[in-house]
Scaffold this active site. Structure first.
Site, PDB file in Angstrom:
ATOM      1  N   SER A 154      47.920  40.129  43.010  1.00 42.51           N
ATOM      2  CA  SER A 154      46.737  40.975  43.187  1.00 42.51           C
ATOM      3  C   SER A 154      45.846  40.539  44.346  1.00 42.51           C
ATOM      4  O   SER A 154      45.013  41.311  44.795  1.00 42.51           O
ATOM      5  CB  SER A 154      45.912  40.983  41.904  1.00 42.51           C
ATOM      6  OG  SER A 154      45.607  39.650  41.511  1.00 42.51           O
ATOM      7  N   HIS A 171      39.168  37.572  40.659  1.00 47.87           N
ATOM      8  CA  HIS A 171      39.394  37.815  42.089  1.00 47.87           C
ATOM      9  C   HIS A 171      38.181  37.537  42.969  1.00 47.87           C
ATOM     10  O   HIS A 171      37.046  37.760  42.553  1.00 47.87           O
ATOM     11  CB  HIS A 171      39.843  39.274  42.283  1.00 47.87           C
ATOM     12  CG  HIS A 171      41.068  39.602  41.502  1.00 47.87           C
ATOM     13  ND1 HIS A 171      41.029  40.308  40.317  1.00 47.87           N
ATOM     14  CD2 HIS A 171      42.355  39.264  41.706  1.00 47.87           C
ATOM     15  CE1 HIS A 171      42.257  40.399  39.832  1.00 47.87           C
ATOM     16  NE2 HIS A 171      43.086  39.772  40.648  1.00 47.87           N
ATOM     17  N   ASP A 231      35.384  39.840  40.421  1.00 45.52           N
ATOM     18  CA  ASP A 231      35.551  40.052  38.986  1.00 45.52           C
ATOM     19  C   ASP A 231      36.006  38.743  38.351  1.00 45.52           C
ATOM     20  O   ASP A 231      35.939  37.693  38.986  1.00 45.52           O
ATOM     21  CB  ASP A 231      36.510  41.219  38.703  1.00 45.52           C
ATOM     22  CG  ASP A 231      37.930  40.929  39.178  1.00 45.52           C
ATOM     23  OD1 ASP A 231      38.244  39.759  39.527  1.00 45.52           O
ATOM     24  OD2 ASP A 231      38.757  41.865  39.193  1.00 45.52           O
TER      25      ASP A 231
END
Ligand SMILES: *[C@@H]1O[C@H](CO)[C@@H](O)[C@H](O)[C@H]1NC(C)=O
Ligand SMILES: *[C@@H]1O[C@H](CO)[C@@H](O)[C@H](O)[C@H]1NC(C)=O
Length: 362
Positions: free
Chosen positions: A38, A330, A327
């Site tokens: 991600s 991340h 978040d």
């Protein structure tokens, strides 16, 4: 004074670097091929119908051009975007966003991003929720075959030799291990687990090399134990020692592996970026880097904004530039930009044996 002699030295080094071409616009890279999780996904997971590991909804993308969620796990751009920018290229498109047609040669020649949120070195990591690293290499293998068919081996190899292969993988394997049962950890102790990751990684890097890659950018895992999701599980909000230990061990293994490979394969070069050291430096000295909030996520709910993920119902901060984390897992766009700049132009202990600028100039 010491400071004036050290600035003289800096000037001298800069002049010497420029003399040898280090400060010139680097030779243009042919393309950027990206693999990973991600931290570099630019929309592959949007195409995985059943996956829960998505970021194609607000408040992701709040700072992205157009203020729209794109599938990036960020308020704005991620490292894949900043790497492309530094190289003077458009961001390589998500592999699954490229329409399949009989002839994708032009798209493939421009670079492709295979990274998928949740992806890991091990196939078992977030199985069925993402494109595993092995599956990403399968996809790349079909890209390679299409190029060879259209252009022939020699022309394909010339193109790939002058391309950058960026990899950011391993965090999800570590996170899954940390949350696994103590029975599993007894059966598969930490160092044995890390060794199994490095052993898989060896085969995976070798396979990418055998499919033409010559210039590798390997982004090591960060201080995973310091992400809001991990701190949230500690009463005093400290970093998880276990997760950070695994990250350090994995990075040691990965950087030794790269060194071994480059000794064995004379035409392979790499740049290893120590995200762990760089990000921990920002966390420990936020003032020096323009950060204020190093513990809490910007977007989320509850303690450290890490009890509930960044969902449309979550709140998000207005001062996103001074948060390290977007978040619960991340980095913000600001963090990604700073990390990528250091990988591109920095030096030891952050990046070695050369930085990305030096790698592409080879
Ligand atoms: C596919 O695209 C490449 C690059 O544009 C071109 O050289 C080649 O002729 C095309 N092949 C076919 C079958 O259209
Ligand atoms: C929190 O983290 C600190 C530092 O790693 C550790 O000593 C402490 O035991 C942790 N507390 C809990 C409840 O896990």
């Amino acid at each position: 004074m010491a400071s004036s002699s050290s600035s003289t030295l800096v000037t001298l080094v800069v002049i010497l670097c420029c003399w040898y071409g280090g400060c010139q616009a680097q030779t243009e890279v042919s393309a950027v091929y990206v693999f990973g999780d991600s931290l570099a996904d630019v929309g592959n997971n949007n195409h995985l119908g059943l996956s829960l590991l998505k970021a194609d909804f607000p408040h992701n993308g709040v700072d992205f051009p157009g203020h729209k969620a794109t599938g990036r796990f960020s308020n704005g751009k991620n490292s894949a975007d900043f790497l492309a920018e530094k190289l003077g290229r458009p961001t390589s498109p998500a592999y699954l966003s490229i329409p399949s047609s009989s002839n994708n040669t032009d798209e493939f020649l421009g670079g492709v991003n295979f990274a998928s949120g949740g992806g890991g070195v091990l196939d078992s990591t977030n199985k069925d929720q993402c494109i595993s690293f092995n599956k990403q290499i399968d996809y790349y293998s079909s890209v390679y075959a299409a190029l060879v068919q259209q252009l022939g081996s020699a022309q394909t190899q010339a193109h790939l030799s002058n391309s950058v292969f960026a990899l950011v993988i391993g965090s999800n394997d570590i996170l899954n291990y940390v949350k696994s049962s103590s029975a599993n950890k007894l059966k598969n102790p930490p160092q044995q687990f890390v060794d199994s990751l490095i052993s898989s990684l060896r085969g995976q890097l070798k396979r990418i090399y055998n499919l033409g890659a010559r210039k590798f950018v390997f982004i090591g895992t960060g201080p995973i134990g310091c992400c809001p999701a991990q701190r949230h599980q500690n009463k005093t909000r400290e970093c998880s020692v276990e997760a950070n230990y695994l990250s350090v061990q994995y990075n040691k293994g990965a950087s030794s592996l790269l060194q071994e490979m480059s000794e064995e394969l004379s035409d392979m070069s790499y740049s290893y970026f120590d995200t762990y050291t760089a990000l921990l430096e920002y966390i420990n000295n936020p003032d020096a880097y323009g950060f204020v909030e190093v513990k809490a996520a910007c977007c989320g709910l509850g303690d450290l904004n890490a009890k509930i993920a960044c969902l449309p119902i979550s709140s998000y901060c207005s001062n996103r530039k001074d948060h390290i984390f977007w978040d619960l897992f991340h980095p913000t766009e600001a963090t990604a930009e700073r990390l990528t700049s250091t990988a591109f132009d920095g030096s030891v202990p952050y990046v070695y044996p050369m930085n990305i600028r030096q790698l592409v100039a080879m």
